[in-house]
Motif scaffolding. Sequence first.
Motif, PDB file in Angstrom:
ATOM      1  N   GLY A   4       0.792  -1.212   0.000  1.00 41.74           N
ATOM      2  CA  GLY A   4       0.000   0.000   0.000  1.00 41.74           C
ATOM      3  C   GLY A   4       0.829   1.269   0.000  1.00 41.74           C
ATOM      4  O   GLY A   4       0.293   2.347  -0.159  1.00 41.74           O
ATOM      5  N   ARG A   5       2.116   1.157   0.191  1.00 38.62           N
ATOM      6  CA  ARG A   5       2.978   2.333   0.191  1.00 38.62           C
ATOM      7  C   ARG A   5       3.583   2.503  -1.198  1.00 38.62           C
ATOM      8  O   ARG A   5       4.168   1.585  -1.746  1.00 38.62           O
ATOM      9  N   LYS A   6       3.437   3.688  -1.765  1.00 41.36           N
ATOM     10  CA  LYS A   6       3.946   3.941  -3.116  1.00 41.36           C
ATOM     11  C   LYS A   6       5.429   4.265  -3.062  1.00 41.36           C
ATOM     12  O   LYS A   6       5.860   5.078  -2.264  1.00 41.36           O
ATOM     13  N   GLN A   7       6.194   3.615  -3.934  1.00 42.47           N
ATOM     14  CA  GLN A   7       7.622   3.878  -4.040  1.00 42.47           C
ATOM     15  C   GLN A   7       7.839   5.197  -4.770  1.00 42.47           C
ATOM     16  O   GLN A   7       7.182   5.477  -5.759  1.00 42.47           O
ATOM     17  N   GLN A   8       8.752   5.980  -4.303  1.00 41.95           N
ATOM     18  CA  GLN A   8       9.129   7.202  -4.994  1.00 41.95           C
ATOM     19  C   GLN A   8      10.193   6.872  -6.030  1.00 41.95           C
ATOM     20  O   GLN A   8      11.052   6.030  -5.793  1.00 41.95           O
ATOM     21  N   PRO A   9      10.141   7.523  -7.193  1.00 43.04           N
ATOM     22  CA  PRO A   9      11.161   7.270  -8.209  1.00 43.04           C
ATOM     23  C   PRO A   9      12.559   7.631  -7.706  1.00 43.04           C
ATOM     24  O   PRO A   9      12.735   8.578  -6.950  1.00 43.04           O
ATOM     25  N   SER A  10      13.510   6.869  -8.099  1.00 46.93           N
ATOM     26  CA  SER A  10      14.917   7.126  -7.787  1.00 46.93           C
ATOM     27  C   SER A  10      15.707   6.741  -9.028  1.00 46.93           C
ATOM     28  O   SER A  10      15.995   5.562  -9.248  1.00 46.93           O
ATOM     29  N   GLU A  11      16.016   7.738  -9.843  1.00 51.14           N
ATOM     30  CA  GLU A  11      16.693   7.466 -11.110  1.00 51.14           C
ATOM     31  C   GLU A  11      18.066   6.817 -10.922  1.00 51.14           C
ATOM     32  O   GLU A  11      18.468   5.974 -11.715  1.00 51.14           O
ATOM     33  N   ALA A  12      18.791   7.198  -9.878  1.00 55.29           N
ATOM     34  CA  ALA A  12      20.111   6.602  -9.644  1.00 55.29           C
ATOM     35  C   ALA A  12      19.977   5.110  -9.342  1.00 55.29           C
ATOM     36  O   ALA A  12      20.716   4.284  -9.890  1.00 55.29           O
ATOM     37  N   PHE A  13      19.030   4.757  -8.475  1.00 58.78           N
ATOM     38  CA  PHE A  13      18.805   3.352  -8.149  1.00 58.78           C
ATOM     39  C   PHE A  13      18.305   2.605  -9.381  1.00 58.78           C
ATOM     40  O   PHE A  13      18.749   1.487  -9.653  1.00 58.78           O
ATOM     41  N   ALA A  14      17.412   3.232 -10.151  1.00 54.80           N
ATOM     42  CA  ALA A  14      16.898   2.599 -11.365  1.00 54.80           C
ATOM     43  C   ALA A  14      18.036   2.297 -12.334  1.00 54.80           C
ATOM     44  O   ALA A  14      18.080   1.222 -12.935  1.00 54.80           O
ATOM     45  N   ALA A  15      18.966   3.226 -12.478  1.00 55.99           N
ATOM     46  CA  ALA A  15      20.103   3.021 -13.378  1.00 55.99           C
ATOM     47  C   ALA A  15      20.991   1.879 -12.892  1.00 55.99           C
ATOM     48  O   ALA A  15      21.455   1.052 -13.689  1.00 55.99           O
ATOM     49  N   GLU A  16      21.238   1.817 -11.594  1.00 56.31           N
ATOM     50  CA  GLU A  16      22.048   0.728 -11.034  1.00 56.31           C
ATOM     51  C   GLU A  16      21.375  -0.622 -11.273  1.00 56.31           C
ATOM     52  O   GLU A  16      22.041  -1.596 -11.647  1.00 56.31           O
ATOM     53  N   GLU A  17      20.070  -0.672 -11.052  1.00 54.57           N
ATOM     54  CA  GLU A  17      19.339  -1.926 -11.244  1.00 54.57           C
ATOM     55  C   GLU A  17      19.278  -2.310 -12.719  1.00 54.57           C
ATOM     56  O   GLU A  17      19.354  -3.491 -13.056  1.00 54.57           O
ATOM     57  N   GLN A  18      19.166  -1.323 -13.603  1.00 56.78           N
ATOM     58  CA  GLN A  18      19.173  -1.625 -15.035  1.00 56.78           C
ATOM     59  C   GLN A  18      20.532  -2.181 -15.441  1.00 56.78           C
ATOM     60  O   GLN A  18      20.613  -3.122 -16.226  1.00 56.78           O
ATOM     61  N   ARG A  20      22.531  -3.832 -13.485  1.00 57.80           N
ATOM     62  CA  ARG A  20      22.570  -5.194 -12.934  1.00 57.80           C
ATOM     63  C   ARG A  20      21.772  -6.141 -13.828  1.00 57.80           C
ATOM     64  O   ARG A  20      22.229  -7.257 -14.142  1.00 57.80           O
ATOM     65  N   ALA A  21      20.593  -5.714 -14.276  1.00 57.67           N
ATOM     66  CA  ALA A  21      19.764  -6.545 -15.155  1.00 57.67           C
ATOM     67  C   ALA A  21      20.491  -6.830 -16.466  1.00 57.67           C
ATOM     68  O   ALA A  21      20.458  -7.968 -16.960  1.00 57.67           O
ATOM     69  N   ASP A  22      21.147  -5.816 -17.018  1.00 59.13           N
ATOM     70  CA  ASP A  22      21.884  -6.017 -18.266  1.00 59.13           C
ATOM     71  C   ASP A  22      23.001  -7.051 -18.097  1.00 59.13           C
ATOM     72  O   ASP A  22      23.195  -7.914 -18.959  1.00 59.13           O
ATOM     73  N   GLY A  23      23.724  -6.967 -16.986  1.00 57.58           N
ATOM     74  CA  GLY A  23      24.782  -7.935 -16.712  1.00 57.58           C
ATOM     75  C   GLY A  23      24.236  -9.344 -16.532  1.00 57.58           C
ATOM     76  O   GLY A  23      24.822 -10.322 -17.031  1.00 57.58           O
ATOM     77  N   TYR A  50      17.374 -11.528 -12.509  1.00 55.20           N
ATOM     78  CA  TYR A  50      17.123 -10.625 -13.625  1.00 55.20           C
ATOM     79  C   TYR A  50      15.742  -9.996 -13.509  1.00 55.20           C
ATOM     80  O   TYR A  50      15.582  -8.784 -13.684  1.00 55.20           O
ATOM     81  N   GLN A  51      14.735 -10.808 -13.207  1.00 61.69           N
ATOM     82  CA  GLN A  51      13.376 -10.281 -13.061  1.00 61.69           C
ATOM     83  C   GLN A  51      13.308  -9.270 -11.928  1.00 61.69           C
ATOM     84  O   GLN A  51      12.651  -8.235 -12.047  1.00 61.69           O
ATOM     85  N   ASN A  52      14.006  -9.557 -10.835  1.00 64.85           N
ATOM     86  CA  ASN A  52      14.035  -8.639  -9.703  1.00 64.85           C
ATOM     87  C   ASN A  52      14.678  -7.317 -10.095  1.00 64.85           C
ATOM     88  O   ASN A  52      14.134  -6.236  -9.828  1.00 64.85           O
ATOM     89  N   ALA A  53      15.827  -7.382 -10.733  1.00 68.75           N
ATOM     90  CA  ALA A  53      16.557  -6.166 -11.104  1.00 68.75           C
ATOM     91  C   ALA A  53      15.775  -5.335 -12.118  1.00 68.75           C
ATOM     92  O   ALA A  53      15.675  -4.112 -11.984  1.00 68.75           O
ATOM     93  N   SER A  54      15.224  -5.978 -13.142  1.00 69.21           N
ATOM     94  CA  SER A  54      14.495  -5.215 -14.151  1.00 69.21           C
ATOM     95  C   SER A  54      13.204  -4.645 -13.582  1.00 69.21           C
ATOM     96  O   SER A  54      12.815  -3.517 -13.918  1.00 69.21           O
TER      97      SER A  54
END
Length: 67
Positions: A4-18, A20-23, A50-54
């Motif tokens: 029920g709690r909405k995540q706030q966007p975090s572009e730096a974290f999104a980039a790190e996870e992307q 990780r997903a690419d690797g 991969y599913q988690n990271a993406s």
Amino acid sequence: MAFGRKQQPSEAFAAEEQNRADGLARRIDTITSTPGHPSTGSLPHYQAAYQNASGNAAAHTVQPEGR
């Protein structure tokens, strides 16, 4: 994350996870394209990671308005 709690966007974290997903995608490709690869038994774990990271990357990327 609490339900029920909405995540706030975090572009730096999104980039790190992307990144990780690419690797992980490259590693999955290597495993699946190499007969007898020693990590074949771990393939489901790489796929889950991969599913988690993406998913994390998508969830923490600013989404366009109206979607």
